[in-house]
Design an enzyme around this catalytic site. Structure first.
Site, PDB file in Angstrom:
ATOM      1  CB  THR A 293       3.484  -2.232  -0.733  1.00 33.60           C
ATOM      2  OG1 THR A 293       3.499  -3.440  -1.486  1.00 33.60           O
ATOM      3  CG2 THR A 293       2.046  -1.733  -0.607  1.00 33.60           C
TER       4      THR A 293
ATOM      5  CE  LYS B  14       1.095  -5.692  -3.118  1.00 28.38           C
ATOM      6  NZ  LYS B  14       2.477  -5.582  -2.648  1.00 28.38           N
TER       7      LYS B  14
END
Length: 223
Positions: free
Chosen positions: A81, A157
């Site tokens: 991420t 995300k």
């Protein structure tokens, strides 16, 4: 998370070489070849990296110029991420080095990764995505192809994480309000889950709040 992903690739019959920034127990890398430097991981057809954040990727991959030393035709799958800005930077760096690049951040905890049931958000050029799709299938419940721009997957995300945090905050505020007049939180959660707020995030995190279980599912570390 990275170890779980690697073990599933081994189970599927793939030859896997593994590297970690900190020492790992032998059973963690059973069936894999442990390498002593990340550069050796870039001498492959496909390399998956699961590093904690932008800074870790810059330290391990960008600053040592591993992309410039990669095997011809390699595809780099970044499952971390990371920020949208850094994803855009990585796209340019990979293009300049002639290395394939796919952003593939994941939804799911380590136990979900171990079961091969991650949701994988994918952004990248179709030809690169097609090549790695069989590998992603081993790791996932579903692969979500979100576009040809890698940063699109990273933005999605971050947005999901943001919405989870908002859901947790909303439930916490609701508990403070209702417990202030003596309503048990389990009863309050029964109400919200049975009416307007059913859904996996509310179901999962309301259970943790009700139990007072606040162990994080992800810890920044040295993967």
């Amino acid at each position: 998370m990275g170890a779980a992903i690697a073990r599933n690739l081994v189970k599927a019959g793939h030859e896997v070489r593994a590297w970690n920034r900190s020492p790992v127990a032998p059973e963690t890398v059973a069936g894999m070849t442990l390498i002593d430097h990340p550069a050796k991981g870039f001498d492959a057809e496909v390399v998956f990296t699961m590093l904690s954040d932008d800074a870790a990727i810059r330290e391990v991959i960008v600053s040592p110029a591993l992309l410039q030393r990669a095997r011809a035709g390699l595809i780099h799958v970044v499952t971390s991420t990371i920020s949208v800005a850094f994803a855009k930077e990585l796209e340019k760096l990979h293009e300049a080095a002639g290395v394939g690049y796919v952003s593939a951040p994941v939804l799911g905890r380590p136990n979900v990764a171990a079961a091969g049931e991650l949701h994988i958000l994918v952004g990248g050029k179709p030809d690169a995505v097609t090549i790695i799709e069989p590998l992603l299938a081993v790791l996932s419940k579903k692969v979500w192809k979100l576009g040809e721009i890698p940063a699109q997957a990273n933005a999605a995300k971050i947005a999901v994480n943001m919405m989870i945090a908002m859901a947790i905050e909303a439930m916490a505020e609701g508990v403070v309000l209702t417990e202030g007049v003596g309503l048990e939180r389990t009863r309050f959660f029964e109400l919200i889950l049975g009416t307007l707020f059913s859904g996996r995030a509310y179901e999962s995190y309301s259970a943790q709040i009700a139990e007072g279980s606040f162990e994080p599912g992800f810890k920044r570390g040295s993967a």
